[in-house]
Write a protein that holds these residues in place. Structure first.
Motif, mmCIF file in Angstrom:
data_model
loop_
_atom_site.group_PDB
_atom_site.id
_atom_site.type_symbol
_atom_site.label_atom_id
_atom_site.label_comp_id
_atom_site.label_asym_id
_atom_site.label_seq_id
_atom_site.Cartn_x
_atom_site.Cartn_y
_atom_site.Cartn_z
ATOM 1 N N THR A 202 46.971 37.275 45.836
ATOM 2 C CA THR A 202 47.186 35.919 46.209
ATOM 3 C C THR A 202 48.503 35.694 46.950
ATOM 4 O O THR A 202 48.966 37.026 47.518
ATOM 5 C CB THR A 202 47.365 34.839 44.884
ATOM 6 O OG1 THR A 202 47.523 33.565 45.557
ATOM 7 C CG2 THR A 202 48.742 35.200 44.058
ATOM 8 N N HIS B 95 46.080 35.047 52.503
ATOM 9 C CA HIS B 95 46.722 33.617 52.251
ATOM 10 C C HIS B 95 48.137 33.659 52.595
ATOM 11 O O HIS B 95 48.938 32.483 52.562
ATOM 12 C CB HIS B 95 46.649 33.481 50.745
ATOM 13 C CG HIS B 95 45.272 33.200 50.205
ATOM 14 N ND1 HIS B 95 44.561 32.166 50.487
ATOM 15 C CD2 HIS B 95 44.466 34.073 49.591
ATOM 16 C CE1 HIS B 95 43.459 32.054 50.098
ATOM 17 N NE2 HIS B 95 43.196 33.514 49.460
ATOM 18 N N ARG C 171 27.334 29.626 51.985
ATOM 19 C CA ARG C 171 28.252 29.484 50.904
ATOM 20 C C ARG C 171 28.999 28.063 50.957
ATOM 21 O O ARG C 171 29.269 27.245 49.845
ATOM 22 C CB ARG C 171 29.753 30.260 50.847
ATOM 23 C CG ARG C 171 29.270 31.693 50.583
ATOM 24 C CD ARG C 171 30.454 32.504 51.197
ATOM 25 N NE ARG C 171 30.430 34.183 50.686
ATOM 26 C CZ ARG C 171 31.416 34.847 50.904
ATOM 27 N NH1 ARG C 171 32.381 34.397 51.643
ATOM 28 N NH2 ARG C 171 31.553 36.115 50.196
ATOM 29 N N HIS D 66 43.848 40.387 40.887
ATOM 30 C CA HIS D 66 43.850 39.253 41.920
ATOM 31 C C HIS D 66 44.750 39.311 42.703
ATOM 32 O O HIS D 66 45.886 39.335 42.499
ATOM 33 C CB HIS D 66 43.713 38.178 40.949
ATOM 34 C CG HIS D 66 43.654 36.617 41.637
ATOM 35 N ND1 HIS D 66 42.328 36.244 42.207
ATOM 36 C CD2 HIS D 66 44.648 35.898 42.232
ATOM 37 C CE1 HIS D 66 42.633 35.106 42.924
ATOM 38 N NE2 HIS D 66 44.058 34.908 42.896
ATOM 39 N N SER E 172 53.207 28.125 40.593
ATOM 40 C CA SER E 172 52.178 27.218 39.937
ATOM 41 C C SER E 172 51.192 28.141 39.352
ATOM 42 O O SER E 172 50.539 27.825 38.188
ATOM 43 C CB SER E 172 51.477 26.990 41.325
ATOM 44 O OG SER E 172 49.967 26.276 40.877
#
Ligand code: HQG
Length: 180
Positions: A102, A139, A17, A100, A109
């Protein structure tokens, strides 16, 4: 997956990748590399494994990260690249809601710019909430967004799905995001 297959999977993610040059291989334009060449290059760079072990990794990988070509002579990562490859995904109709995951420090942001793809080719989305939570945990303190994928698709945005069921988009504008 055993710890050995996890180790091999992580190494394959790195070279298929992100950094093929690290073991002196080149991916073709669709991300493929010859299996024998890959095995030789890994051996030459202090990470030897056998074809049987590779088969095992491809077959048992928890996210089906890799695929062999039909003739079994080539291998590639199904998604997640940062190097330039053209995987030729077909545009697909997404489910109404995708997720999603995070970290919460990105909230301001993301509310301003939406979800951006950063180093990767696409923003990565999942159908499962649990997947998004574990991606978020990588994360920091996880924060999950609901993506209004159906609505976004109907307003003309394209979605793609990889062979291993990861949903992909170029950008998710903030107005299609809700905090879960
Ligand atoms: C964040 C794993 C600030 C984004 C997973 C993420 C996935 C923003 C980080 C795949 C932002 C990028 C990809 C904005 C996005 N401001 N931060 N406007 N927009 N971000 O690693 O989605 O196990 O490139 O939320 O399952 O975490 O490797 O993407 O936190 O499918 O197979 O920027 O990796 O699969 O991080 O993970 P990444 P990701 P594998």
């Amino acid at each position: 997956m055993s710890s050995r297959t996890v180790k091999i999977s992580k190494f394959l993610s790195l070279v298929l990748r992100h950094e093929p040059g690290r073991i002196g291989i080149q991916l073709d334009s669709a991300g493929w590399v010859d299996v024998d060449e890959l095995l030789r290059a890994c051996t030459a760079h202090q990470f030897p494994f056998s074809r049987d072990e590779l088969n095992q990794v491809v077959a048992t990988n928890d996210k089906k990260r890799f695929a062999f070509s039909e003739d079994g002579k080539r291998i590639r990562a199904n998604q997640g690249h940062s190097v330039e490859v053209e995987l030729q995904y077909e545009p697909s109709v997404p489910p109404e809601i995708l997720y999603h995951g995070t970290a919460d420090r990105f909230l301001a942001s993301i509310q301003q710019d939406g979800l951006i793809k950063g180093n990767r080719h696409h923003v990565h989305l999942s159908t499962e909430l649990s997947t998004a939570i574990s991606v978020g945990q990588r994360h920091g303190r996880p924060l999950v967004f609901r993506v209004l994928a159906g609505q976004m698709h109907r307003s003309g945005h394209q979605f793609f799905v990889s062979a291993n069921g990861v949903w992909l988009a170029d950008h998710i504008p903030a107005n299609f995001l809700q905090i879960h």
